[in-house]
Design a protein around this motif. Structure first.
Motif, PDB file in Angstrom:
ATOM      1  N   GLY A 181       0.785  -1.221   0.000  1.00 54.62           N
ATOM      2  CA  GLY A 181       0.000   0.000   0.000  1.00 54.62           C
ATOM      3  C   GLY A 181       0.821   1.278   0.000  1.00 54.62           C
ATOM      4  N   SER A 182       2.133   1.183   0.053  1.00 58.33           N
ATOM      5  CA  SER A 182       2.961   2.386   0.029  1.00 58.33           C
ATOM      6  C   SER A 182       3.074   2.909  -1.397  1.00 58.33           C
ATOM      7  N   PRO A 183       3.112   4.239  -1.572  1.00 58.96           N
ATOM      8  CA  PRO A 183       3.117   4.803  -2.923  1.00 58.96           C
ATOM      9  C   PRO A 183       4.491   4.730  -3.590  1.00 58.96           C
ATOM     10  N   LYS A 184       4.478   4.486  -4.880  1.00 56.73           N
ATOM     11  CA  LYS A 184       5.678   4.598  -5.694  1.00 56.73           C
ATOM     12  C   LYS A 184       5.799   6.052  -6.171  1.00 56.73           C
ATOM     13  N   PRO A 185       6.941   6.449  -6.710  1.00 57.47           N
ATOM     14  CA  PRO A 185       7.083   7.838  -7.183  1.00 57.47           C
ATOM     15  C   PRO A 185       6.022   8.248  -8.204  1.00 57.47           C
ATOM     16  N   ALA A 186       5.566   7.312  -9.048  1.00 50.84           N
ATOM     17  CA  ALA A 186       4.591   7.665 -10.082  1.00 50.84           C
ATOM     18  C   ALA A 186       3.230   8.052  -9.501  1.00 50.84           C
ATOM     19  N   ALA A 187       2.945   7.653  -8.263  1.00 49.18           N
ATOM     20  CA  ALA A 187       1.642   7.970  -7.674  1.00 49.18           C
ATOM     21  C   ALA A 187       1.428   9.478  -7.592  1.00 49.18           C
ATOM     22  N   GLU A 188       2.461  10.219  -7.209  1.00 46.34           N
ATOM     23  CA  GLU A 188       2.342  11.672  -7.118  1.00 46.34           C
ATOM     24  C   GLU A 188       2.186  12.282  -8.510  1.00 46.34           C
ATOM     25  N   HIS A 189       2.872  11.728  -9.498  1.00 42.55           N
ATOM     26  CA  HIS A 189       2.761  12.243 -10.866  1.00 42.55           C
ATOM     27  C   HIS A 189       1.366  11.998 -11.435  1.00 42.55           C
ATOM     28  N   PHE A 190       0.734  10.894 -11.018  1.00 43.57           N
ATOM     29  CA  PHE A 190      -0.594  10.587 -11.546  1.00 43.57           C
ATOM     30  C   PHE A 190      -1.599  11.686 -11.208  1.00 43.57           C
ATOM     31  N   ARG A 191      -1.431  12.315 -10.054  1.00 45.43           N
ATOM     32  CA  ARG A 191      -2.365  13.367  -9.642  1.00 45.43           C
ATOM     33  C   ARG A 191      -2.461  14.479 -10.692  1.00 45.43           C
ATOM     34  N   LYS A 192      -1.362  14.728 -11.398  1.00 48.92           N
ATOM     35  CA  LYS A 192      -1.358  15.805 -12.400  1.00 48.92           C
ATOM     36  C   LYS A 192      -2.270  15.481 -13.573  1.00 48.92           C
ATOM     37  N   HIS A 193      -2.504  14.187 -13.805  1.00 47.99           N
ATOM     38  CA  HIS A 193      -3.242  13.761 -14.992  1.00 47.99           C
ATOM     39  C   HIS A 193      -4.690  13.397 -14.704  1.00 47.99           C
ATOM     40  N   ALA A 194      -5.058  13.311 -13.421  1.00 43.44           N
ATOM     41  CA  ALA A 194      -6.457  13.094 -13.060  1.00 43.44           C
ATOM     42  C   ALA A 194      -7.140  14.474 -13.019  1.00 43.44           C
ATOM     43  N   PRO A 195      -8.411  14.555 -13.411  1.00 40.38           N
ATOM     44  CA  PRO A 195      -9.315  13.453 -13.757  1.00 40.38           C
ATOM     45  C   PRO A 195      -9.332  13.070 -15.230  1.00 40.38           C
ATOM     46  N   GLN A 196      -8.463  13.691 -16.058  1.00 37.42           N
ATOM     47  CA  GLN A 196      -8.486  13.318 -17.476  1.00 37.42           C
ATOM     48  C   GLN A 196      -8.125  11.849 -17.682  1.00 37.42           C
ATOM     49  N   MET A 197      -7.330  11.311 -16.779  1.00 40.46           N
ATOM     50  CA  MET A 197      -6.965   9.892 -16.821  1.00 40.46           C
ATOM     51  C   MET A 197      -7.591   9.185 -15.634  1.00 40.46           C
ATOM     52  N   GLY A 198      -8.221   8.038 -15.899  1.00 42.14           N
ATOM     53  CA  GLY A 198      -8.807   7.235 -14.834  1.00 42.14           C
ATOM     54  C   GLY A 198      -7.928   6.047 -14.509  1.00 42.14           C
ATOM     55  N   LEU A 199      -8.477   5.122 -13.759  1.00 42.59           N
ATOM     56  CA  LEU A 199      -7.734   3.940 -13.331  1.00 42.59           C
ATOM     57  C   LEU A 199      -8.479   2.665 -13.721  1.00 42.59           C
TER      58      LEU A 199
END
Length: 303
Positions: A181-199
């Motif tokens: 459950g610990s975040p990888k570095p990409a987790a913080e970068h993903f925030r920049k692309h939400a909500p245009q990008m989902g999961l």
């Protein structure tokens, strides 16, 4: 809550559909049409999506067109993992989509795209940002695969196994979050692309990660999600209780729910990749889930 119903997952991948049982996808086409029509009968306003194809193959899509499948869906989908499994470069994403656009006028979703951290976590960061540059604005839906790493104890849903070398083990490192459950570095970068990008996040039966996943997605700014309801799981004890819990937990997101996995006792072969003995049984499962979670009256009320 449910914005779309996806019919199967990666039907042209042997890990999800047994082509020895069904050469040429004749039975798959009949099953998919039956399911699409059944979903439409329950809720004609719900978007029906043909399960994301992997590999991206215009020949397969032409096959589906010729067999009438695309008349029973509203959109098609593709999956791509160019830094892990595909034999094309990440910058080829636009041309890959155009190959499918050349054989259908349906909207094209990217319902799985991801980069593993098998080699290095920095690769996932670069790949995520480059994928966002290439795809945002080019597809109606982009589902990043995935939120969590696959737990090592569970095993990947694939027929390749260790025979494919590192390919099998990459399945376990696709998450923005590690298994613990610990975040990888990409987790913080993903925030920049939400909500245009989902999961895209698959939840196993009685998945212990469900509530924490919801909390993470909300923190990340996710508004839309792809997940699945397994036909095979519907035969487990208290299956509807689990389905209800899962869908209630996801009620704040626009959900694409994927229907797939043949129950062993209802397949022509005793495996979840087999064509069913009776295609109408799969169609009725799809219809029953739409009646339960996305009835037409609910969408009218929401509108």
């Amino acid at each position: 809550m449910i914005e779309a119903a996806m019919i199967w997952n990666e039907p042209n991948n042997k890990s999800h559909w047994d082509q020895e049982v069904d050469p040429g996808w004749v039975m798959f086409a009949d099953m998919a049409k039956c399911a699409g029509d059944a979903i439409h009968a329950v809720n004609p306003k719900l978007t029906r999506v043909l399960g994301g194809i992997s590999p991206i193959d215009p020949g397969f899509m032409r096959n589906m067109q010729e067999r009438g499948v695309l008349d029973s869906v509203d959109a098609v989908a593709v999956h791509g993992f160019p830094l892990d499994w595909n034999l094309w470069k990440i910058d080829e994403w636009p041309s890959q989509i155009e190959e499918i656009r050349a054989v259908t006028n349906k909207p094209i979703w990217v319902s799985e795209v991801g980069i593993s951290t098998f080699g290095a976590e920095e690769v996932q960061v670069w790949g995520l940002n480059r994928t966002a540059e290439l795809l945002i604005g080019k597809a109606p839906r982009i589902h990043w695969y995935s939120l969590y790493d696959l737990p090592q104890a569970w095993g990947a849903t694939t027929r390749h196994r260790e025979a494919e070398g590192s390919s099998y083990y990459r399945h376990f490192y696709m998450g923005l979050l590690r298994e613990d459950g610990s975040p990888k570095p990409a987790a913080e970068h993903f925030r920049k692309h939400a909500p245009q990008m989902g999961l895209c996040q698959w939840f196993h039966y009685q998945d212990h990660r469900l509530d924490e996943a919801v909390a993470w997605m909300k923190r990340m700014g996710v508004t839309y999600l792809r997940t699945g309801l397994s036909w095979a799981d519907s035969f487990r004890p208290n299956a509807l209780d689990w389905f209800d819990r899962q869908m209630e937990a996801l009620q704040d997101f626009d959900v694409t729910v994927t229907f797939c996995f043949t129950p062993e006792h209802r397949g022509i072969a005793p495996h979840h990749t087999s064509a069913p003995q009776v295609k109408e049984e799969f169609a009725e499962f799809c219809a029953s889930m739409i009646r339960r979670y996305a009835p037409a009256s609910a969408q009218v009320a929401a509108a």
